[in-house]
Design a protein around this motif. Sequence first.
Motif, PDB file in Angstrom:
ATOM      1  N   HIS A 193       0.830  -1.205   0.000  1.00 33.63           N
ATOM      2  CA  HIS A 193       0.000   0.000   0.000  1.00 33.63           C
ATOM      3  C   HIS A 193       0.862   1.251   0.000  1.00 33.63           C
ATOM      4  CE1 HIS A 193      -3.674  -2.180   1.422  1.00 33.63           C
ATOM      5  NE2 HIS A 193      -2.790  -2.945   2.028  1.00 33.63           N
ATOM      6  N   CYS A 194       0.217   2.368  -0.423  1.00 34.79           N
ATOM      7  CA  CYS A 194       0.791   3.694  -0.175  1.00 34.79           C
ATOM      8  C   CYS A 194      -0.148   4.413   0.777  1.00 34.79           C
ATOM      9  CB  CYS A 194       0.958   4.487  -1.467  1.00 34.79           C
ATOM     10  SG  CYS A 194      -0.586   4.878  -2.305  1.00 34.79           S
ATOM     11  N   SER A 195       0.374   5.439   1.433  1.00 38.27           N
ATOM     12  CA  SER A 195      -0.461   6.160   2.399  1.00 38.27           C
ATOM     13  C   SER A 195      -1.382   7.162   1.707  1.00 38.27           C
ATOM     14  CB  SER A 195       0.422   6.886   3.420  1.00 38.27           C
ATOM     15  OG  SER A 195       1.196   7.869   2.771  1.00 38.27           O
ATOM     16  N   GLY A 196      -1.158   7.390   0.385  1.00 33.11           N
ATOM     17  CA  GLY A 196      -1.970   8.368  -0.332  1.00 33.11           C
ATOM     18  C   GLY A 196      -1.656   9.789   0.100  1.00 33.11           C
ATOM     19  N   THR A 197      -0.366  10.029   0.322  1.00 40.01           N
ATOM     20  CA  THR A 197       0.081  11.346   0.781  1.00 40.01           C
ATOM     21  C   THR A 197       0.795  12.061  -0.365  1.00 40.01           C
ATOM     22  OG1 THR A 197       0.398  10.358   2.959  1.00 40.01           O
ATOM     23  CG2 THR A 197       1.403  12.528   2.585  1.00 40.01           C
ATOM     24  N   PRO A 198       0.389  13.316  -0.672  1.00 43.07           N
ATOM     25  CA  PRO A 198       1.019  14.032  -1.791  1.00 43.07           C
ATOM     26  C   PRO A 198       2.476  14.384  -1.517  1.00 43.07           C
ATOM     27  CG  PRO A 198      -1.066  15.064  -1.136  1.00 43.07           C
ATOM     28  CD  PRO A 198      -0.699  14.086  -0.058  1.00 43.07           C
ATOM     29  N   GLU A 199       3.220  14.532  -2.605  1.00 42.57           N
ATOM     30  CA  GLU A 199       4.608  14.986  -2.520  1.00 42.57           C
ATOM     31  C   GLU A 199       4.653  16.319  -1.785  1.00 42.57           C
ATOM     32  OE1 GLU A 199       7.230  13.544  -6.206  1.00 42.57           O
ATOM     33  OE2 GLU A 199       5.472  14.675  -6.809  1.00 42.57           O
ATOM     34  N   GLY A 200       5.641  16.479  -0.943  1.00 41.51           N
ATOM     35  CA  GLY A 200       5.777  17.716  -0.180  1.00 41.51           C
ATOM     36  C   GLY A 200       5.029  17.695   1.139  1.00 41.51           C
ATOM     37  N   ASN A 239      -0.329  17.232  -6.909  1.00 36.79           N
ATOM     38  CA  ASN A 239      -1.730  17.530  -7.238  1.00 36.79           C
ATOM     39  C   ASN A 239      -2.694  16.441  -6.784  1.00 36.79           C
ATOM     40  OD1 ASN A 239      -1.067  19.975  -8.641  1.00 36.79           O
ATOM     41  ND2 ASN A 239      -0.287  18.668 -10.306  1.00 36.79           N
ATOM     42  N   GLY A 240      -2.158  15.435  -6.106  1.00 42.19           N
ATOM     43  CA  GLY A 240      -3.023  14.371  -5.598  1.00 42.19           C
ATOM     44  C   GLY A 240      -3.265  13.256  -6.599  1.00 42.19           C
ATOM     45  N   GLU A 241      -2.496  13.238  -7.701  1.00 46.60           N
ATOM     46  CA  GLU A 241      -2.621  12.147  -8.674  1.00 46.60           C
ATOM     47  C   GLU A 241      -1.659  11.015  -8.296  1.00 46.60           C
ATOM     48  OE1 GLU A 241      -4.780  12.168 -11.295  1.00 46.60           O
ATOM     49  OE2 GLU A 241      -5.494  14.156 -10.645  1.00 46.60           O
ATOM     50  N   ALA A 242      -2.074   9.780  -8.615  1.00 48.50           N
ATOM     51  CA  ALA A 242      -1.244   8.623  -8.287  1.00 48.50           C
ATOM     52  C   ALA A 242       0.148   8.771  -8.879  1.00 48.50           C
ATOM     53  CB  ALA A 242      -1.897   7.354  -8.829  1.00 48.50           C
ATOM     54  N   LYS A 243       1.159   8.543  -8.062  1.00 42.83           N
ATOM     55  CA  LYS A 243       2.541   8.611  -8.527  1.00 42.83           C
ATOM     56  C   LYS A 243       3.404   7.730  -7.631  1.00 42.83           C
ATOM     57  CE  LYS A 243       6.453  11.741  -9.244  1.00 42.83           C
ATOM     58  NZ  LYS A 243       6.985  13.106  -9.080  1.00 42.83           N
ATOM     59  N   HIS A 268      -2.384  -3.456  -3.517  1.00 45.72           N
ATOM     60  CA  HIS A 268      -3.779  -3.277  -3.123  1.00 45.72           C
ATOM     61  C   HIS A 268      -4.683  -3.168  -4.362  1.00 45.72           C
ATOM     62  CE1 HIS A 268      -6.709  -0.740  -0.412  1.00 45.72           C
ATOM     63  NE2 HIS A 268      -7.227  -1.876  -0.792  1.00 45.72           N
ATOM     64  N   ASN A 269      -4.191  -2.473  -5.397  1.00 48.52           N
ATOM     65  CA  ASN A 269      -4.987  -2.256  -6.613  1.00 48.52           C
ATOM     66  C   ASN A 269      -5.304  -3.549  -7.360  1.00 48.52           C
ATOM     67  OD1 ASN A 269      -2.325  -2.627  -7.386  1.00 48.52           O
ATOM     68  ND2 ASN A 269      -2.262  -0.922  -8.819  1.00 48.52           N
ATOM     69  N   GLU A 270      -4.567  -4.605  -7.092  1.00 46.31           N
ATOM     70  CA  GLU A 270      -4.852  -5.875  -7.764  1.00 46.31           C
ATOM     71  C   GLU A 270      -6.059  -6.578  -7.143  1.00 46.31           C
ATOM     72  OE1 GLU A 270      -0.944  -7.695  -9.491  1.00 46.31           O
ATOM     73  OE2 GLU A 270      -0.468  -6.836  -7.524  1.00 46.31           O
ATOM     74  N   PHE A 271      -6.448  -6.153  -5.942  1.00 47.84           N
ATOM     75  CA  PHE A 271      -7.649  -6.698  -5.300  1.00 47.84           C
ATOM     76  C   PHE A 271      -8.817  -5.736  -5.396  1.00 47.84           C
ATOM     77  CE2 PHE A 271      -4.148  -8.825  -3.051  1.00 47.84           C
ATOM     78  CZ  PHE A 271      -4.481 -10.127  -3.364  1.00 47.84           C
ATOM     79  N   ASP A 272      -8.526  -4.491  -5.651  1.00 44.13           N
ATOM     80  CA  ASP A 272      -9.574  -3.478  -5.770  1.00 44.13           C
ATOM     81  C   ASP A 272      -9.197  -2.548  -6.919  1.00 44.13           C
ATOM     82  OD1 ASP A 272     -11.376  -1.414  -5.608  1.00 44.13           O
ATOM     83  OD2 ASP A 272     -11.243  -1.204  -3.430  1.00 44.13           O
ATOM     84  N   ASN A 294      -5.746   3.049  -6.958  1.00 36.62           N
ATOM     85  CA  ASN A 294      -4.422   3.102  -7.589  1.00 36.62           C
ATOM     86  C   ASN A 294      -3.335   2.600  -6.646  1.00 36.62           C
ATOM     87  OD1 ASN A 294      -5.147   4.346 -10.109  1.00 36.62           O
ATOM     88  ND2 ASN A 294      -5.530   6.215  -8.940  1.00 36.62           N
ATOM     89  N   CYS A 295      -3.664   2.531  -5.374  1.00 37.73           N
ATOM     90  CA  CYS A 295      -2.734   2.103  -4.330  1.00 37.73           C
ATOM     91  C   CYS A 295      -2.084   0.782  -4.721  1.00 37.73           C
ATOM     92  CB  CYS A 295      -3.524   1.951  -3.024  1.00 37.73           C
ATOM     93  SG  CYS A 295      -2.591   1.314  -1.644  1.00 37.73           S
ATOM     94  N   PRO A 296      -0.771   0.632  -4.670  1.00 40.34           N
ATOM     95  CA  PRO A 296       0.258   1.513  -4.088  1.00 40.34           C
ATOM     96  C   PRO A 296       0.940   2.466  -5.085  1.00 40.34           C
ATOM     97  CG  PRO A 296       1.224  -0.621  -4.561  1.00 40.34           C
ATOM     98  CD  PRO A 296      -0.204  -0.675  -5.060  1.00 40.34           C
ATOM     99  N   SER A 297       0.313   2.713  -6.224  1.00 37.14           N
ATOM    100  CA  SER A 297       0.883   3.621  -7.242  1.00 37.14           C
ATOM    101  C   SER A 297       2.131   3.067  -7.926  1.00 37.14           C
ATOM    102  CB  SER A 297       1.194   5.016  -6.665  1.00 37.14           C
ATOM    103  OG  SER A 297       0.016   5.634  -6.194  1.00 37.14           O
TER     104      SER A 297
END
Length: 146
Positions: free
Chosen positions: A10-17, A82-86, A116-120, A124-127
């Motif tokens: 997983h990723c935490s879904g936290t933007p760069e910066g 910008n909050g896009e998957a990366k 995570h994205n392979e099950f859901d 996009n997690c983990p990007s």
Amino acid sequence: MRTITLIILHCSGTPEGKRLTFKDCKKDHIQQRKFKDIGYHYYIERDGKLYIGRPLEEVGAHCKLHNTHSIGICYEGGLDENGEAKDTRTAAQRDTLLDLLIRLKQQFPKALIFGHNEFDRTKNCPSFDAEEYRTIFALKDIISLE
Ligand SMILES: [Zn+2]
């Protein structure tokens, strides 16, 4: 020990910066999501520091329908500014994650690594594509057989 068949990334879904430290994540899971503890078993901050979350013996809360037999690992990041998957994994995070996966694969040789994205597919997690790690361990298995 419970049966472990999956290691889910997983990723935490936290933007760069921005930061979401282990402490922040744990607090969010307990206070906002009303979990009894952080949902992940491991958390890797941007500097590569590894934190132990929920004990491995305990079922996590990180991937719907797949928690019972899995281990959940999360890295801090996963979004651009910008909050896009990366894929924002730092070199230090990559090193820590690979070391951790090597250890876990020794302890649970049959466990398969997925994102995570392979099950859901709505996520996009983990990007990044967890195939990266399946390839590494497939190669390691071939080399160790020779
Ligand atoms: Zn996830």
